[in-house]
Design an enzyme around this catalytic site. Structure first.
Site, PDB file in Angstrom:
ATOM      1  N   CYS A  62      27.037  37.643   1.615  1.00 24.05           N
ATOM      2  CA  CYS A  62      26.092  37.195   0.589  1.00 24.05           C
ATOM      3  C   CYS A  62      24.854  36.514   1.165  1.00 24.05           C
ATOM      4  CB  CYS A  62      26.784  36.272  -0.408  1.00 24.05           C
ATOM      5  SG  CYS A  62      27.177  34.627   0.235  1.00 24.05           S
ATOM      6  N   HIS A  99      24.111  18.366  -3.605  1.00 21.61           N
ATOM      7  CA  HIS A  99      24.263  19.769  -3.984  1.00 21.61           C
ATOM      8  C   HIS A  99      24.663  20.567  -2.744  1.00 21.61           C
ATOM      9  CE1 HIS A  99      23.403  23.651  -5.828  1.00 21.61           C
ATOM     10  NE2 HIS A  99      22.660  23.946  -4.779  1.00 21.61           N
ATOM     11  N   HIS A 102      27.289  26.919  -4.909  1.00 22.13           N
ATOM     12  CA  HIS A 102      27.999  27.351  -6.116  1.00 22.13           C
ATOM     13  C   HIS A 102      29.320  27.995  -5.722  1.00 22.13           C
ATOM     14  CE1 HIS A 102      23.887  26.947  -7.616  1.00 22.13           C
ATOM     15  NE2 HIS A 102      24.458  26.703  -8.792  1.00 22.13           N
ATOM     16  N   ASP A 106      34.975  35.641  -6.882  1.00 18.55           N
ATOM     17  CA  ASP A 106      35.043  36.953  -6.242  1.00 18.55           C
ATOM     18  C   ASP A 106      35.417  36.830  -4.758  1.00 18.55           C
ATOM     19  OD1 ASP A 106      32.710  35.893  -5.196  1.00 18.55           O
ATOM     20  OD2 ASP A 106      31.410  37.503  -5.891  1.00 18.55           O
TER      21      ASP A 106
END
Length: 128
Positions: A62, A99, A102, A106
């Protein structure tokens, strides 16, 4: 760990501040920890809290470091994120609210989770 924006700015680089304190995202395939295969722990850039381990790291393709689980200390908090017209789950450090990225459903078995993390949000500590 509650610090003012000014205190965080003094501790962090501009990019670390943008991503960790302002919920930014680094460009895919640019993070220095993306291809790290060393054995060790991944710590929150802001406070040093252990959030992931090398055992849970995998190549998801990704463009960001990916993990199948948080550290066994459960130091990651989940927050509903409906920004940018998307429905996602944000992950932040439970200790300082930085932060991290996310989490998506999957990832590989057995967890089925893919924690997609900004390299700049974490520091790597090699095992001795």
């Amino acid at each position: 760990m509650k610090l003012s924006d000014q205190e965080w700015r003094e501790r962090l680089t501009d990019e670390e501040f943008r991503v960790t304190r302002q919920k930014g995202t680094e460009r895919p395939y640019t993070g220095e920890l993306l291809h790290n295969k060393e054995s060790g722990d991944y710590l929150c850039t802001c406070c040093g809290n252990r959030v992931f381990t090398s055992e849970a790291k995998f190549d998801s393709g990704c463009g960001w470091p990916s993990f199948s689980a948080q550290s066994d200390e459960e130091n990651v908090e989940y927050i509903e994120d409906n920004s940018l017209g998307m429905s996602r789950v944000e992950i932040v450090c439970k200790h300082c609210d930085a932060h991290l990225g996310h989490v998506f459903e999957d990832g590989p078995a057995p967890s089925g989770q893919r924690y997609c993390v900004n390299s700049v949000s974490i520091k790597f500590k090699e095992k001795n």
